[in-house]
Enzyme design. Structure first.
Site, mmCIF file in Angstrom:
data_model
loop_
_atom_site.group_PDB
_atom_site.id
_atom_site.type_symbol
_atom_site.label_atom_id
_atom_site.label_comp_id
_atom_site.label_asym_id
_atom_site.label_seq_id
_atom_site.Cartn_x
_atom_site.Cartn_y
_atom_site.Cartn_z
ATOM 1 N N HIS A 195 58.153 45.809 29.109
ATOM 2 C CA HIS A 195 57.390 47.172 28.626
ATOM 3 C C HIS A 195 56.502 46.562 28.325
ATOM 4 O O HIS A 195 55.888 46.888 26.720
ATOM 5 C CB HIS A 195 58.626 46.764 26.900
ATOM 6 C CG HIS A 195 59.854 46.955 27.052
ATOM 7 N ND1 HIS A 195 60.719 48.388 26.568
ATOM 8 C CD2 HIS A 195 61.032 46.370 27.502
ATOM 9 C CE1 HIS A 195 61.857 48.458 26.927
ATOM 10 N NE2 HIS A 195 62.176 47.612 27.583
ATOM 11 N N ASN A 222 66.784 51.420 23.796
ATOM 12 C CA ASN A 222 66.314 52.159 25.632
ATOM 13 C C ASN A 222 66.820 53.916 25.477
ATOM 14 O O ASN A 222 67.988 53.475 24.388
ATOM 15 C CB ASN A 222 66.752 51.412 26.211
ATOM 16 C CG ASN A 222 66.215 50.296 27.269
ATOM 17 O OD1 ASN A 222 65.444 49.969 26.424
ATOM 18 N ND2 ASN A 222 66.998 48.962 27.867
HETATM 19 FE FE1 HDD Z 1 63.829 43.541 25.653
HETATM 20 C C1 HDD Z 1 60.932 43.547 24.898
HETATM 21 C C2 HDD Z 1 65.109 46.898 24.851
HETATM 22 C C3 HDD Z 1 67.466 42.922 26.538
HETATM 23 C C4 HDD Z 1 64.133 39.720 26.278
HETATM 24 N N1 HDD Z 1 63.125 44.388 24.855
HETATM 25 C C5 HDD Z 1 62.165 44.911 24.909
HETATM 26 C C6 HDD Z 1 61.522 46.173 24.693
HETATM 27 C C7 HDD Z 1 62.438 47.408 24.135
HETATM 28 C C8 HDD Z 1 63.274 46.210 24.964
HETATM 29 C C9 HDD Z 1 62.380 49.086 23.708
HETATM 30 C C10 HDD Z 1 60.103 46.360 23.920
HETATM 31 C C11 HDD Z 1 59.777 45.958 22.483
HETATM 32 C C12 HDD Z 1 58.191 46.442 21.858
HETATM 33 O O1 HDD Z 1 57.714 47.447 22.115
HETATM 34 O O2 HDD Z 1 57.628 46.105 21.652
HETATM 35 N N2 HDD Z 1 65.663 45.187 26.223
HETATM 36 C C13 HDD Z 1 65.642 46.315 25.553
HETATM 37 C C14 HDD Z 1 66.827 46.496 25.212
HETATM 38 C C15 HDD Z 1 68.130 45.252 25.818
HETATM 39 C C16 HDD Z 1 67.323 44.725 26.344
HETATM 40 C C17 HDD Z 1 67.622 48.298 24.803
HETATM 41 C C18 HDD Z 1 69.074 45.500 26.261
HETATM 42 C C19 HDD Z 1 70.212 46.126 25.726
HETATM 43 N N3 HDD Z 1 65.663 41.944 26.190
HETATM 44 C C20 HDD Z 1 67.176 42.513 26.857
HETATM 45 C C21 HDD Z 1 67.330 41.271 27.210
HETATM 46 C C22 HDD Z 1 66.668 39.919 26.836
HETATM 47 C C23 HDD Z 1 64.761 40.922 26.639
HETATM 48 C C24 HDD Z 1 68.820 40.514 27.418
HETATM 49 C C25 HDD Z 1 66.526 38.013 26.672
HETATM 50 C C26 HDD Z 1 67.655 38.049 27.108
HETATM 51 N N4 HDD Z 1 62.555 42.551 25.620
HETATM 52 C C27 HDD Z 1 62.594 40.918 25.800
HETATM 53 C C28 HDD Z 1 61.447 40.168 25.782
HETATM 54 C C29 HDD Z 1 60.783 41.477 25.264
HETATM 55 C C30 HDD Z 1 61.964 42.596 24.973
HETATM 56 C C31 HDD Z 1 61.107 39.034 26.771
HETATM 57 C C32 HDD Z 1 59.184 41.279 25.438
HETATM 58 C C33 HDD Z 1 58.033 41.924 24.175
HETATM 59 C C34 HDD Z 1 59.024 41.128 23.406
HETATM 60 O O3 HDD Z 1 60.636 41.183 23.775
HETATM 61 O O4 HDD Z 1 58.372 41.636 22.816
HETATM 62 O O5 HDD Z 1 61.762 39.345 24.528
#
Ligand code: HDD
Length: 710
Positions: free
Chosen positions: A86, A159
């Site tokens: 993202h 999402n």
């Molecule tokens: Fe995630 C970012 C949505 C599964 C780990 N995720 C991130 C963002 C969104 C989502 C919208 C951007 C937030 C922003 O605008 O700063 N992610 C989802 C959805 C998931 C999902 C809807 C499943 C239902 N994500 C998911 C899993 C993991 C992560 C299973 C790890 C175990 N996601 C992350 C992250 C991020 C992220 C690495 C990257 C930057 C952040 O968090 O702030 O931690």
């Protein structure tokens, strides 16, 4: 050496500066002691921001030049790590207003105080691409919302798709590694159309439901304004008695759902890589901010136990026909950020940010996310004090605790006491727990064997994928087939292509056959082995179609009016009025950016020169040209593309009769001119045209003009 003014503006302190002047000998005047003087980070007024301090005119630079050193040092450290997923996002401020109380289910004030306004920040994003990738990549859109409630920050990190690829968070790093650029070559950028992604997917049957969604037009939305948002997981509401109710969160766009076509998306990425952010920026500037309803699906253990699938499995939805979405409030996104970095980049969403009355379930994906988001902010923002950054600070309530120090601490507890329990008097700087209003975790009873397992209740991987597919309109089913053929055609390994078709055979045989045919497979591969036999009895869910749930009018859409010299001024005016009456907007496109001189001598100012304003930028187009203008355009490739693309993208095309030869030269024969071609003349015709445009596309056209049409 030149002496520069006595009054240097050092906030009242008169000083004298000596400095080298620029090679042109210009003298840098310094304003009086006001807020407009350039200073260093230490507040020292700067006299010369053009030249470093050197020995002699052509001599070496001096370390002593603290302004240069500080400026360069800061610049060298401007970048922070982009989000691992993202990375490309766009943030806006808004307000949520509750219209229906959920007090029977939760104590959360944000969900019980009807009429209360709660400040919000929303960040839209794509998942796989880097920060500079194009907006129209085929990708899931992140829809992350932060509610600054009276009881602390509540984040829904959602999402635009209600399911996910995997069931257990332990697979997330693998999924993302496979989806992003391949590690040896560093490409492809912002695309899943490559071997590694489809290899992982073909070995991960639980992703098949999500595959149907990502191959649908959901992943190429027309606008952030026309997407839904989903909290995805089953969360829990907790009421005053401590009773829990399951909940799934939905954001429903009042603008209706809408997507573009793949061929359009590919071109948009070149013509305007910022298409989505520009669209939202413009909508806010034009004072037509987008709105969403916040909806909830509420259910209890009885429903959960009787439901065909496990409500803890993030690869499953609960069809809206089974549990309707109850709309409980609305949010409007109506304000830009002041600064992109400060807000959009630094905002830190965390799934574990919940307020009293809202809790988690044992969804193994959610549990893993609750660890990952906090962890990632430390890496990205560099300090456990990321909550001190204004965009992350709670705005609806005070913050008091004994956490202290660390890098970049902007606030520390005042006074002598920084531990608890203590014998000092309770106060703002000596806070105490509040058993009555504080957060209470849901008192779930848990017991089980410690083991690394996947519940058998998660084993059905195909039934809802099929349900999604059969819920689509024929044109949407065609697009899913086309997208799969496109993506898998970019996969070099034939065995991966075949494996994917093997999975499709468990979803829908016709789809599998169409894709196999599109890939040129000589025979169907064997069906993938299913962990449990897929069900074929799930009924279609009309709520899953975009086309079936499009907008009711052309409101919020954009008409492109192509004009030439000598075109009818009356028609341009009439069209403009009809557009306004629909709550839509228009742009004038002309052969020259200065605009066109219309038949009454007035000038229609152009927003775009034809080369910069291809028809892909518009929801519908009108060709308001003169006979001479039509002749001119008929010889111009870009102008012809304007028409042939609008035609190929199934758009409504209004035209003056003198435009006909131009249309023909653009490759559209009279026999192809279907109901989407609307002659323009008087006021009624312009109004009728705009009303037709509400349908957005003439989808039947695509079946006639696409070789791949099933
Ligand atoms: Fe995630 C970012 C949505 C599964 C780990 N995720 C991130 C963002 C969104 C989502 C919208 C951007 C937030 C922003 O605008 O700063 N992610 C989802 C959805 C998931 C999902 C809807 C499943 C239902 N994500 C998911 C899993 C993991 C992560 C299973 C790890 C175990 N996601 C992350 C992250 C991020 C992220 C690495 C990257 C930057 C952040 O968090 O702030 O931690």
């Amino acid at each position: 050496m030149t002496k520069i003014g006595e009054d240097t503006g050092a906030k009242g302190a008169a000083q004298t500066f000596e400095t080298q002047v620029g090679s042109g000998g210009e003298l840098h005047q310094i304003a009086g002691p006001d807020d407009t003087v350039l200073t260093t980070q230490q507040g020292i007024p700067v006299a010369d921001d053009q030249n470093t301090l050197k020995v002699g005119e052509r001599g070496p630079a001096l370390l002593e030049d603290f302004h240069f050193r500080e400026k360069m040092f800061h610049f060298d450290h401007e970048r922070i790590p982009e989000r691992v997923v993202h990375a490309r996002g766009f943030g806006v401020h808004g307000t949520f207003t509750l219209t229906e109380s959920l007090e029977d289910y939760t104590v959360a004030k944000v969900l019980t105080e009807v009429g209360e306004n709660t400040q919000m920040f929303v960040r839209f994003s794509t998942v796989a691409g880097n920060k500079g990738s194009p907006d129209l990549a085929r990708d899931v859109r992140g829809f992350a919302a932060k509610f600054y409630t009276k009881e602390g920050n509540w984040d829904i990190v959602g999402n635009n798709i209600p399911v996910f690829f995997i069931q257990d968070a332990i697979k997330f790093p693998d999924l993302i590694h496979a989806a992003k650029q391949e590690p040896d070559r560093g490409f492809p950028q912002a695309q899943t159309a490559h071997d590694n992604f489809w290899d992982f997917i073909s070995l991960t049957p639980e992703s098949m439901h999500m595959v149907m969604w990502i191959m649908s037009d959901r992943t190429i939305p027309r606008s952030f304004r026309t997407i839904e948002g989903f909290g995805v997981h089953t969360f829990r509401l907790i009421n005053a008695e401590g009773k829990g109710t399951y909940v799934k969160f939905h954001f429903k766009p009042k603008q209706g759902l809408q997507s573009v076509m793949w061929n359009e998306a590919v071109k948009l990425n070149g013509a305007d890589p910022d298409f989505h952010r520009r669209d939202l920026w413009d909508a806010i500037d034009l004072d037509t901010p987008p709105e969403w309803d916040l909806g909830v699906q509420l259910f209890d253990d009885k429903f959960a136990d009787s439901f065909e699938f496990d409500v803890l499995d993030a690869t499953k939805i609960i069809p809206e026909e089974q549990i309707p979405v109850r709309k409980i409030g609305t949010f409007v996104l109506d304000a830009h950020v002041d600064n992109f970095f400060a807000e959009t980049e630094q905002v830190a969403f965390c799934t574990q940010n919940v307020v009293p009355g809202i809790g988690f379930t044992n969804d193994p994906l959610l549990q893993g996310r609750n660890f990952s988001y906090l962890d990632t902010q430390l890496k990205r923002l560099g300090s456990p004090n990321f909550t001190h950054i204004p965009i992350n600070q709670p705005k609806g309530c005070p913050v008091h605790n004994f956490q202290q120090d660390g890098h970049m601490a902007m606030r520390n507890p005042k006074g002598r006491v920084n531990y608890e329990p203590n014998s000092w008097e309770r106060g703002e700087n000596n806070p105490r727990e509040s058993p009555t209003t504080g957060y209470k975790h849901f008192a779930a009873e848990e017991n089980g064997r410690k083991a690394q397992v996947r519940s058998p209740s998660f084993a059905d991987h195909y039934s809802q994928a099929r349900q999604f597919f059969i819920s689509q309109e024929p044109i949407e089913q065609k697009h899913i087939g086309d997208a799969l053929v496109f993506e898998l055609s970019k996969v070099e390994r034939v065995d991966i292509r075949e494996k994917m078709v093997g999975h499709l055979l468990n979803i829908d045989e016709t789809l599998a056959t169409v894709v196999a045919d599109g890939l040129g497979l000589t025979k169907l591969p064997p069906k993938a082995k299913a962990a449990v036999e897929p069900r074929t009895d799930l009924p279609p869910s009309p709520a899953l179609s975009i086309v079936a749930r499009g907008p009711e009018s052309f409101s919020g859409r954009k008409l492109g009016i192509l004009v030439t010299d000598g075109a009818s001024a009356a028609l341009v005016k009439t069209l403009a009025e009809a557009v306004k009456a629909q709550g839509a907007v228009y742009e004038i496109i002309a052969p020259k950016i200065a605009g066109a001189t219309l038949d009454d001598g007035t000038i229609a100012e152009a927003k775009q020169k034809i080369d910069g304003g291809p028809s892909i930028l518009y929801d519908a187009v009108a060709l308001v040209v003169s006979a001479d203008g039509a002749k001119l355009l008929a010889e111009d490739k870009t102008a012809k593309d304007f028409v042939s693309d609008a035609f190929a993208h199934c758009k409504y095309i209004g035209y003056t009769d003198v435009a006909l030869p131009f249309i023909e030269r653009a490759g559209v024969q009279e026999k192809d001119m279907d109901e989407g071609f609307i002659p323009l003349g008087d006021k009624a015709s312009a109004e009728g045209f705009l009303e037709s445009c509400a349908k957005l596309r003439v989808w039947e056209r695509e079946f006639k003009i696409d070789l791949d049409a099933a």
